[in-house]
Design a protein around this motif. Structure first.
Motif, PDB file in Angstrom:
ATOM      1  N   LEU A  15       0.839  -1.199   0.000  1.00 29.25           N
ATOM      2  CA  LEU A  15       0.000   0.000   0.000  1.00 29.25           C
ATOM      3  C   LEU A  15       0.870   1.244   0.000  1.00 29.25           C
ATOM      4  CD1 LEU A  15      -2.420  -1.470   2.636  1.00 29.25           C
ATOM      5  CD2 LEU A  15      -2.969  -1.069   0.233  1.00 29.25           C
ATOM      6  N   GLN A  16       0.559   2.177  -0.910  1.00 26.83           N
ATOM      7  CA  GLN A  16       1.358   3.397  -1.011  1.00 26.83           C
ATOM      8  C   GLN A  16       0.441   4.623  -0.941  1.00 26.83           C
ATOM      9  OE1 GLN A  16       3.297   4.382  -4.781  1.00 26.83           O
ATOM     10  NE2 GLN A  16       5.121   5.068  -3.673  1.00 26.83           N
ATOM     11  N   PRO A  17       0.638   5.452   0.112  1.00 28.39           N
ATOM     12  CA  PRO A  17      -0.200   6.647   0.220  1.00 28.39           C
ATOM     13  C   PRO A  17       0.178   7.699  -0.831  1.00 28.39           C
ATOM     14  CG  PRO A  17       0.941   6.173   2.303  1.00 28.39           C
ATOM     15  CD  PRO A  17       1.554   5.315   1.251  1.00 28.39           C
ATOM     16  N   ALA A  18      -0.815   8.499  -1.217  1.00 26.33           N
ATOM     17  CA  ALA A  18      -0.566   9.739  -1.954  1.00 26.33           C
ATOM     18  C   ALA A  18      -0.832  10.859  -0.964  1.00 26.33           C
ATOM     19  CB  ALA A  18      -1.510   9.859  -3.144  1.00 26.33           C
ATOM     20  N   VAL A  19      -0.072  11.954  -1.064  1.00 24.79           N
ATOM     21  CA  VAL A  19      -0.244  13.020  -0.077  1.00 24.79           C
ATOM     22  C   VAL A  19      -0.551  14.354  -0.729  1.00 24.79           C
ATOM     23  CG1 VAL A  19       1.306  11.898   1.589  1.00 24.79           C
ATOM     24  CG2 VAL A  19       2.235  13.578  -0.018  1.00 24.79           C
ATOM     25  N   ASP A  20      -1.243  15.199   0.022  1.00 25.36           N
ATOM     26  CA  ASP A  20      -1.524  16.559  -0.396  1.00 25.36           C
ATOM     27  C   ASP A  20      -0.218  17.360  -0.255  1.00 25.36           C
ATOM     28  OD1 ASP A  20      -4.194  18.711  -0.262  1.00 25.36           O
ATOM     29  OD2 ASP A  20      -2.180  19.462   0.167  1.00 25.36           O
ATOM     30  N   LEU A  21       0.195  18.030  -1.324  1.00 23.88           N
ATOM     31  CA  LEU A  21       1.498  18.710  -1.287  1.00 23.88           C
ATOM     32  C   LEU A  21       1.510  19.914  -0.347  1.00 23.88           C
ATOM     33  CD1 LEU A  21       2.626  18.474  -5.031  1.00 23.88           C
ATOM     34  CD2 LEU A  21       3.695  17.373  -3.044  1.00 23.88           C
ATOM     35  N   ALA A  22       0.347  20.489  -0.104  1.00 20.97           N
ATOM     36  CA  ALA A  22       0.311  21.656   0.777  1.00 20.97           C
ATOM     37  C   ALA A  22       0.262  21.259   2.251  1.00 20.97           C
ATOM     38  CB  ALA A  22      -0.885  22.534   0.429  1.00 20.97           C
ATOM     39  N   THR A  23      -0.505  20.228   2.569  1.00 19.99           N
ATOM     40  CA  THR A  23      -0.724  19.908   3.991  1.00 19.99           C
ATOM     41  C   THR A  23      -0.045  18.614   4.438  1.00 19.99           C
ATOM     42  OG1 THR A  23      -2.703  18.590   3.563  1.00 19.99           O
ATOM     43  CG2 THR A  23      -3.022  20.963   3.823  1.00 19.99           C
ATOM     44  N   GLY A  24       0.340  17.769   3.496  1.00 17.97           N
ATOM     45  CA  GLY A  24       0.916  16.481   3.860  1.00 17.97           C
ATOM     46  C   GLY A  24      -0.139  15.433   4.214  1.00 17.97           C
ATOM     47  N   ALA A  25      -1.399  15.822   4.190  1.00 19.43           N
ATOM     48  CA  ALA A  25      -2.463  14.874   4.531  1.00 19.43           C
ATOM     49  C   ALA A  25      -2.575  13.800   3.445  1.00 19.43           C
ATOM     50  CB  ALA A  25      -3.792  15.610   4.672  1.00 19.43           C
ATOM     51  N   PRO A  26      -2.906  12.572   3.851  1.00 15.27           N
ATOM     52  CA  PRO A  26      -3.083  11.524   2.837  1.00 15.27           C
ATOM     53  C   PRO A  26      -4.338  11.799   2.004  1.00 15.27           C
ATOM     54  CG  PRO A  26      -3.714  10.705   5.001  1.00 15.27           C
ATOM     55  CD  PRO A  26      -3.151  12.088   5.210  1.00 15.27           C
ATOM     56  N   THR A  27      -4.213  11.715   0.681  1.00 15.18           N
ATOM     57  CA  THR A  27      -5.379  11.919  -0.183  1.00 15.18           C
ATOM     58  C   THR A  27      -5.946  10.586  -0.644  1.00 15.18           C
ATOM     59  OG1 THR A  27      -3.958  12.081  -2.126  1.00 15.18           O
ATOM     60  CG2 THR A  27      -4.522  14.144  -1.030  1.00 15.18           C
ATOM     61  N   GLY A  28      -5.168   9.537  -0.486  1.00 14.84           N
ATOM     62  CA  GLY A  28      -5.619   8.213  -0.899  1.00 14.84           C
ATOM     63  C   GLY A  28      -4.486   7.235  -0.730  1.00 14.84           C
TER      64      GLY A  28
END
Ligand code: C2E
Ligand code: MG
Ligand code: MG
Ligand code: MG
Length: 294
Positions: free
Chosen positions: A45-58
């Motif tokens: 499993l590999q997370p994708a992250v929001d570039l501004a906040t670092g939050a996982p997007t999926g």
């Protein structure tokens, strides 16, 4: 290999190919077993992250085969033969089932994160697929919008009608669609006029060359702009360096995936990682309103 160096030794070439196809037959027989025995085929499993906040997007599910004799096999070593065999349907159901089991775990923990599953274009030729996916979602009690199906643009023209219908049915169920490896298919832009999708994934080959190739950078910038104009999410694939991450942010890309952030990881590690990412991304300031009722 010898055949190539020898320059057109047809007999040698044929025997190499026979050996290769014998090996593929063996592999497919072993896959049949692997699909029955548990824990040989596992999801990384590999997370994708929001570039501004670092939050996982999926989180993307990537299949691995822990082969009893051949060791760990990556999908590039076995996906093609599976796609060309009658085991594709079983394989696709297996991957979806494993992925939805993971997503069900997140749902129980209150994590609202979608899981992305890669689908072989050929599996979209099976009109039973949407019904099977609906059953699996129900069985795992995962809402349809938490499932993202990643598809590539490369499909044979004569089969477009079936594929379009299957994708339209999936979309009407609320399942999300992402175009994987965007920009590398034969009909990238036409594809978008035929099928409504939710996400574009910028292929790693463009991300890698962004710094030295103005063409690659222009393709990334244009894809990001196109996604924004169409109201789609955009995720850059294969981000390996801080420079790439910065360049992507400057080009307006909002989300990314790659070794720079996380390598694909085992299912038992992902929960803790997502928890940490969400904690860090949560603005750790006072509530917006003084009474706390923000
Ligand atoms: P993809 O969907 O484009 O997945 C991205 C690939 O890039 C994955 O390789 C991932 O491990 C790798 N990757 C991620 N970040 C980086 C990075 O920063 N640098 C580099 N060099 N690579 C990175 P993987 O897992 O070997 O999968 C290869 C392809 O196999 C996938 O490409 C996908 O098309 C296919 N695939 C994987 N799992 C499945 C599956 O369950 N079903 C089907 N049908 N295809 C699958
Ligand atoms: Mg993918
Ligand atoms: Mg991809
Ligand atoms: Mg790719």
């Amino acid at each position: 290999y010898q055949a190539k160096e020898g320059g057109g030794n047809v007999a040698a070439y044929d025997s190499t190919r026979d050996a290769a196809s014998t090996d593929q037959l063996a592999l497919l027989a072993e896959l049949r077993e692997a699909l029955e025995v548990d824990d040989q085929l596992v999801l990384a499993l590999q997370p994708a992250v929001d570039l501004a906040t670092g939050a996982p997007t999926g989180v993307e599910a990537l299949i691995r085969w822990r082969h009893p004799r051949r060791g760990w096999l990556s999908p590039v070593e076995f996906i093609r033969p599976v796609e060309n065999s009658e085991q594709l349907g079983t394989f696709t159901r297996y991957v979806l089932d494993k992925a939805l089991a993971v997503a069900a775990g997140w749902a129980r923990e209150g994590l609202d994160i979608p899981i992305s599953v890669n689908l072989s274009a050929r599996s979209l030729l099976d009109p039973r697929l949407p019904g099977e996916i609906a059953d699996a979602l129900r069985r795992h009690q995962v809402p349809a919008h938490r499932l993202v199906l990643e598809i590539t643009e490369t499909v044979v023209m004569s089969e477009l009608e079936i594929i379009d219908e299957v994708l339209a049915t999936l979309r009407s169920m609320g399942v999300q669609l992402a175009v994987d490896d965007f920009g590398t298919g034969f009909s990238s832009l036409t594809f978008l006029t035929r099928i409504a999708v939710d996400e574009l994934k910028v292929d790693r080959s463009f991300v890698i060359r962004m710094a030295e190739s103005p063409e690659a950078a222009a393709i990334v910038r244009t894809t990001v702009g196109l996604a924004h104009e169409l109201g789609l999410r955009v995720v850059a694939e294969g981000v390996e360096t801080a420079e790439q991450r910065l360049a992507l942010a400057e080009l307006g890309c909002t989300a990314a995936q790659g070794y720079h952030f996380f390598k694909p990881m085992p299912a038992d590690k992902i929960g803790a990682v997502l928890g940490t990412l969400l904690d860090r991304a949560r603005p750790n300031v006072f509530p917006l309103r003084a009474d706390g009722a923000s």
